[in-house]
Design an enzyme around this catalytic site. Structure first.
Site: not given
Ligand SMILES: C[S@@+](CC[C@H](N)C(=O)[O-])C[C@H]1O[C@@H](n2cnc3c(N)ncnc32)[C@H](O)[C@@H]1O
Length: 446
Positions: A262, A264, A266, A307, A324, A377
């Site tokens: 996301g 960044g 974490k 992905d 996450d 979360c």
């Molecule tokens: C809970 S947020 C993460 C927040 C981030 N870790 C942070 O602390 O700033 C989940 C993230 O997973 C990404 N996401 C969703 N499906 C995904 C996939 N299949 N592969 C990689 N990333 C994915 C979303 O776009 C989102 O940014």
């Protein structure tokens, strides 16, 4: 976290030159954008506050709009006891009743002042809704919060979501739900030792949070306007989010995969702790925001747009991984009250399928002897313990160990809950998984 659109334009200057809306008129704009135009509360509020100076009016609009959305299910139950057919009312009048009830019953605005303000607001509405001011007066004088056979009024949740949380958290569910009805502090993590001095020099109030380096801030102006932010001294982050990262243990000098990176937040924490970070994000725009965010903080990671729900041969094998995962966000209802208005059990089931696929793909990139922290979360069994238990059943080389984090946790069937707290902590589920030395990751085919 659920997808959010920006609001369709409440609060933007009226090109016809009409008078600017009153403070409570702006509250109505937020309620309309969130409930009927799929807007996120934060985006709707930002638009509705356009042109409103910092001060009591801005604080009132924020407090009443967010508070009404947080308490909406309980307010609707209370109003339902006083109205024969709430759905037959014009939506704007129903919203005025909801906000008026919030002010009177929860916010503690003196009863006569709350009733008077909302009756006057309804009188100002254009067209027939203004004629309902008398009804608004009568209802707001009598409305009272009470348990109406559904969830307890004090938890502010729709029935299905309350049952979902109660099934996961048992005796802790009421306290967790109540905590998420409180206003949200702005939490930041300090990335420089002089961050508190920088903040105070700019007139921002900062009080220490529950973790070293975490601060609850009253910035006094938009965060982006603070030099402390622009110079990379602080990063908005809830302490629970920071605690999740620490479940990986010592990461200095280790190669760590951050999946779902996301913006960044974490990844930055891992990089600052000395990890060589491989950040994986499916959304190219978010990945770019993440890259810039780390650069603002003076940190580095390798960013991949991928992905992570399918095998990722292009990612090196790592010592540790943080997944996450995208989720329904039910541990963040305080900051995202719109989630409770849209959540369905089906959405949680769909999220769980994706989380499971991501967990399998991420585990394949972790070396034998390595560690994986899975976190969401969200506060339901489906997206937490059931995802992890399903993974462990098919992957005998992996085992769960109790996660060690610097905040209190409550054990889950596997892994643990970080509960939302009254001081403003978000809720998370987390599990720490370890891969056996020298063992294959996947179960042999049946
Ligand atoms: C809970 S947020 C993460 C927040 C981030 N870790 C942070 O602390 O700033 C989940 C993230 O997973 C990404 N996401 C969703 N499906 C995904 C996939 N299949 N592969 C990689 N990333 C994915 C979303 O776009 C989102 O940014």
């Amino acid at each position: 976290m659920s997808r959010r659109r920006s609001a369709p334009g409440p609060g933007s200057p009226d090109p016809s030159g009409a008078a600017a809306p009153s403070g409570r008129g702006r509250v109505l704009q937020v309620l309309d954008a969130v409930q009927r135009h799929d807007a996120a509360a934060s985006a709707a509020l930002t638009q509705a506050l356009h042109g409103v100076e910092a001060g009591p009016d801005r604080a009132m609009i924020t407090d009443v709009a967010y508070g009404t959305l947080r308490w909406l299910p309980a307010l609707d139950a209370a109003l339902g006891a006083r109205l024969a057919d709430p759905a037959a009312l014009p939506a704007v009048v129903l919203d005025a009743l909801r906000a008026g009830a919030f002010e009177r019953l929860v916010r503690g605005t003196p009863a006569h002042a709350a009733v008077h303000a909302w009756v006057e607001e309804v009188k100002r509405l254009p067209g027939p809704p203004a004629r309902l001011a008398g009804l608004v007066n009568a209802v707001l004088r009598r409305v009272a919060l009470a348990d109406a056979g559904g969830p307890p009024a004090g938890v502010g949740l729709p029935g299905p979501l309350w049952e979902h949380l109660a099934a996961a958290l048992g005796p802790h569910a009421t306290e967790a739900a109540r905590a998420m009805l409180q206003p949200e502090p702005l939490w930041v993590t300090a990335y420089r030792d002089d961050a508190p001095e920088l903040l105070r020099a700019e007139g921002a109030e900062a009080r220490p949070g529950p973790l070293p380096g975490s601060w609850a801030l009253r910035p006094g102006r938009p965060l982006g306007a603070l030099a402390a932010f622009r110079r990379g001294a602080i990063q908005p982050q809830n302490p629970s989010s920071a605690a999740v990262v620490s479940a990986l243990g010592e990461v200095a000098g280790r190669r760590v995969l951050d999946v779902g990176s996301g913006h960044g937040v974490k990844a930055a924490q891992l990089a600052a702790a000395g990890a060589a970070v491989e950040a994986v994000e499916i959304d190219a725009r978010r990945s770019e925001v993440g890259r810039r965010n780390l650069a603002r903080l003076g940190l580095n990671a390798r960013h991949h747009v991928l992905d992570a729900s399918v095998p990722m041969p292009e990612i090196p094998v790592v010592d540790a991984a943080l997944l996450d995962a995208p989720c329904t966000g039910t541990g963040t209802l305080r900051g995202h009250p719109e989630i409770k208005l849209r959540w369905t059990p089906e959405e949680a089931r769909r999220a769980a399928l994706r989380q499971r696929a991501m967990l399998v793909a991420v585990a394949e990139r972790v070396r034998p002897g390595g560690t994986l922290v899975y976190a969401v979360c969200a506060l339901g069994l489906a997206e937490g313990p059931e995802v992890v238990a399903g993974f462990l059943a098919g992957h005998p080389a992996w085992r769960a160990v109790a996660p060690s984090v610097p905040l209190p946790t409550v054990p889950a069937p596997v892994g643990a809950w970080l509960l939302p707290s009254a001081e403003g902590l978000d809720g998370f589920y987390l599990a720490r998984l370890e891969r056996a030395e020298g063992a294959p990751s996947a179960a042999p085919p049946a």
